[in-house]
Design an enzyme around this catalytic site. Structure first.
Site, PDB file in Angstrom:
ATOM      1  N   ARG A 102       0.881  -1.179   0.000  1.00  0.00           N
ATOM      2  CA  ARG A 102       0.000   0.000   0.000  1.00  0.00           C
ATOM      3  C   ARG A 102       0.909   1.216   0.000  1.00  0.00           C
ATOM      4  O   ARG A 102       1.730   1.387   0.920  1.00  0.00           O
ATOM      5  CB  ARG A 102      -0.915  -0.007   1.228  1.00  0.00           C
ATOM      6  CG  ARG A 102      -1.679   1.291   1.410  1.00  0.00           C
ATOM      7  CD  ARG A 102      -2.801   1.199   2.408  1.00  0.00           C
ATOM      8  NE  ARG A 102      -3.918   0.461   1.856  1.00  0.00           N
ATOM      9  CZ  ARG A 102      -5.151   0.489   2.342  1.00  0.00           C
ATOM     10  NH1 ARG A 102      -5.438   1.239   3.396  1.00  0.00           N
ATOM     11  NH2 ARG A 102      -6.120  -0.222   1.794  1.00  0.00           N
ATOM     12  N   HIS A 129      -7.277   1.111  -6.538  1.00  0.00           N
ATOM     13  CA  HIS A 129      -7.466   0.201  -5.409  1.00  0.00           C
ATOM     14  C   HIS A 129      -8.100  -1.082  -5.959  1.00  0.00           C
ATOM     15  O   HIS A 129      -9.273  -1.388  -5.704  1.00  0.00           O
ATOM     16  CB  HIS A 129      -8.367   0.874  -4.372  1.00  0.00           C
ATOM     17  CG  HIS A 129      -8.337   0.241  -3.020  1.00  0.00           C
ATOM     18  ND1 HIS A 129      -7.590  -0.892  -2.730  1.00  0.00           N
ATOM     19  CD2 HIS A 129      -8.984   0.570  -1.855  1.00  0.00           C
ATOM     20  CE1 HIS A 129      -7.766  -1.212  -1.457  1.00  0.00           C
ATOM     21  NE2 HIS A 129      -8.607  -0.354  -0.917  1.00  0.00           N
ATOM     22  N   GLN A 132      -9.931  -3.681  -3.687  1.00  0.00           N
ATOM     23  CA  GLN A 132     -11.273  -3.229  -3.328  1.00  0.00           C
ATOM     24  C   GLN A 132     -12.226  -3.446  -4.505  1.00  0.00           C
ATOM     25  O   GLN A 132     -13.365  -3.906  -4.338  1.00  0.00           O
ATOM     26  CB  GLN A 132     -11.238  -1.738  -2.959  1.00  0.00           C
ATOM     27  CG  GLN A 132     -12.577  -1.167  -2.540  1.00  0.00           C
ATOM     28  CD  GLN A 132     -13.083  -1.793  -1.257  1.00  0.00           C
ATOM     29  OE1 GLN A 132     -12.384  -1.806  -0.259  1.00  0.00           O
ATOM     30  NE2 GLN A 132     -14.301  -2.332  -1.262  1.00  0.00           N
ATOM     31  N   ASP A 224     -17.415   7.093  -1.448  1.00  0.00           N
ATOM     32  CA  ASP A 224     -16.181   6.926  -0.679  1.00  0.00           C
ATOM     33  C   ASP A 224     -15.936   8.243   0.063  1.00  0.00           C
ATOM     34  O   ASP A 224     -16.597   9.257  -0.220  1.00  0.00           O
ATOM     35  CB  ASP A 224     -15.013   6.607  -1.643  1.00  0.00           C
ATOM     36  CG  ASP A 224     -13.709   6.258  -0.924  1.00  0.00           C
ATOM     37  OD1 ASP A 224     -13.741   6.040   0.301  1.00  0.00           O
ATOM     38  OD2 ASP A 224     -12.654   6.229  -1.591  1.00  0.00           O
ATOM     39  N   CYS A 264     -16.715   1.625   0.391  1.00  0.00           N
ATOM     40  CA  CYS A 264     -15.550   0.760   0.626  1.00  0.00           C
ATOM     41  C   CYS A 264     -15.068   0.812   2.074  1.00  0.00           C
ATOM     42  O   CYS A 264     -14.299  -0.062   2.486  1.00  0.00           O
ATOM     43  CB  CYS A 264     -14.426   1.147  -0.334  1.00  0.00           C
ATOM     44  SG  CYS A 264     -13.999   2.891  -0.254  1.00  0.00           S
ATOM     45  N   ARG A 292     -13.735  -8.853   0.814  1.00  0.00           N
ATOM     46  CA  ARG A 292     -12.306  -8.574   0.666  1.00  0.00           C
ATOM     47  C   ARG A 292     -11.510  -9.858   0.911  1.00  0.00           C
ATOM     48  O   ARG A 292     -10.544 -10.156   0.220  1.00  0.00           O
ATOM     49  CB  ARG A 292     -11.861  -7.480   1.650  1.00  0.00           C
ATOM     50  CG  ARG A 292     -12.439  -6.090   1.401  1.00  0.00           C
ATOM     51  CD  ARG A 292     -11.960  -5.508   0.077  1.00  0.00           C
ATOM     52  NE  ARG A 292     -10.523  -5.442  -0.007  1.00  0.00           N
ATOM     53  CZ  ARG A 292      -9.766  -4.437   0.441  1.00  0.00           C
ATOM     54  NH1 ARG A 292     -10.341  -3.386   0.981  1.00  0.00           N
ATOM     55  NH2 ARG A 292      -8.459  -4.457   0.306  1.00  0.00           N
TER      56      ARG A 292
END
Ligand code: CP
Length: 305
Positions: A102, A129, A132, A224, A264, A292
């Site tokens: 990340r 992402h 996700q 988001d 998310c 996930r």
């Protein structure tokens, strides 16, 4: 065979994406599936930004598949003291079977992937992402019954999550509509590439500054946070700019009667989404978070095959 990386959903073919979602459904239906897939293997997980879901779901995924997760913060590595990304990738490849990161710029992931002899996974960058995105597609397919032709309205910031929804939606024939304030649209390059992909799958991709244009008749409403990681200093200003892009009852009223609500997470109730909507009966955010784990198990199994 050449190693595969997982840096963006744009890098997968539509068939590969569908196969990953099918494998994730299998992981979900049968939690012991893939139990020995990572036996004797190690996965390095590096976080240069905070994480709750990604960190824990990956660590649990690796462990449940018989592997050994090595979780590190960026500042625990020599990267912070001037060692190059290229040298880091080359060295970690000597010990680990997958390197997952990340980070900030997508260029850091590209450089790492270029120097690593093992698969590199994007755990979130400023650009995209994709992990996700995989869970989002699995969630939509389960809730709506398909992806092809499904109308998804994303409200808010044209950020990394929006980019992955655009690529994933375009690859699977969805009708993705992005509504942002002026100046916060997704990258023009991502728009162009997604529109090109959508043309090949029968999907659609549109960007507007008008909420009603995107939300009317939508099957999925998605939002988001308004200030992504790294944009915290703009949070106050963004509260005013994004005020009319909140996922609230008004947006829900524009969508189809059985539309689902997605986020998310982490969520800021009262900012990008109201408490009534995220905690209401249309919300699938907890399924989305649970997926996930399943999608990442499917991803890891694919990468080490
Ligand atoms: N959605 C998501 O990536 O959550 P974390 O930042 O907690 O990992």
């Amino acid at each position: 065979m050449a190693k595969r990386d997982f840096l963006s959903l744009a890098d997968l073919s539509s068939d590969e994406l569908t196969a990953l979602l099918d494998a994730a459904d299998n992981m979900k239906a049968k939690p012991t599936a893939g139990a020995k897939k990572l036996a004797g293997r190690s996965v390095v997980l590096i976080f240069e930004k905070p994480s709750t879901r990604t960190r824990v779901s990956f660590e649990v995924a690796v462990t449940s598949m018989g592997g050994h997760p090595v979780v590190l913060r960026g500042d625990e590595l020599q990267l912070g003291r001037g060692e190059t990304i290229a040298d880091t990738g080359r060295v970690l490849s000597l010990y680990a079977d997958v390197i997952a990161v990340r980070t900030f710029g997508q260029d850091r992931l590209d450089e790492l992937a270029g120097s690593s002899s093992v698969p590199v996974v994007n755990l979130l960058s400023d650009f995209s992402h994709p992990c996700q995105g995989l869970a989002d597609l699995q969630t939509i397919r389960a809730a709506v019954g398909s992806l092809e032709g499904v109308a998804l309205c994303y409200l808010g910031d044209g950020n990394n999550v929006a980019h992955s929804l655009m690529f994933g939606g375009a690859k699977t024939g969805m009708d993705v509509r992005i509504a942002t304030p002026r100046g916060y649209e997704p990258s023009p390059d991502v728009v162009a590439r997604s529109q090109q992909m959508a043309a090949e799958t029968g999907g659609k991709l549109s960007v507007t500054n008008v909420v009603a244009e995107a939300a009317s008749g939508a099957d999925v409403l998605y939002t988001d946070v308004w200030a992504s990681m790294g944009k915290e200093s703009e949070a106050e200003e963004r509260l005013a700019v994004f005020e009319h892009y909140r996922l609230n009852d008004d947006a829900l009223a524009l969508a189809n009667d059985d539309a689902i609500v997605m986020h998310c997470l982490p969520a800021h109730r009262g900012e990008e989404i109201t408490a009534g909507v995220i905690d209401g009966d249309r919300s699938v955010v907890w399924d989305q978070a649970a997926n996930r784990l399943h999608t990442q198990k499917a991803l890891l199994a694919w990468l080490v095959d």
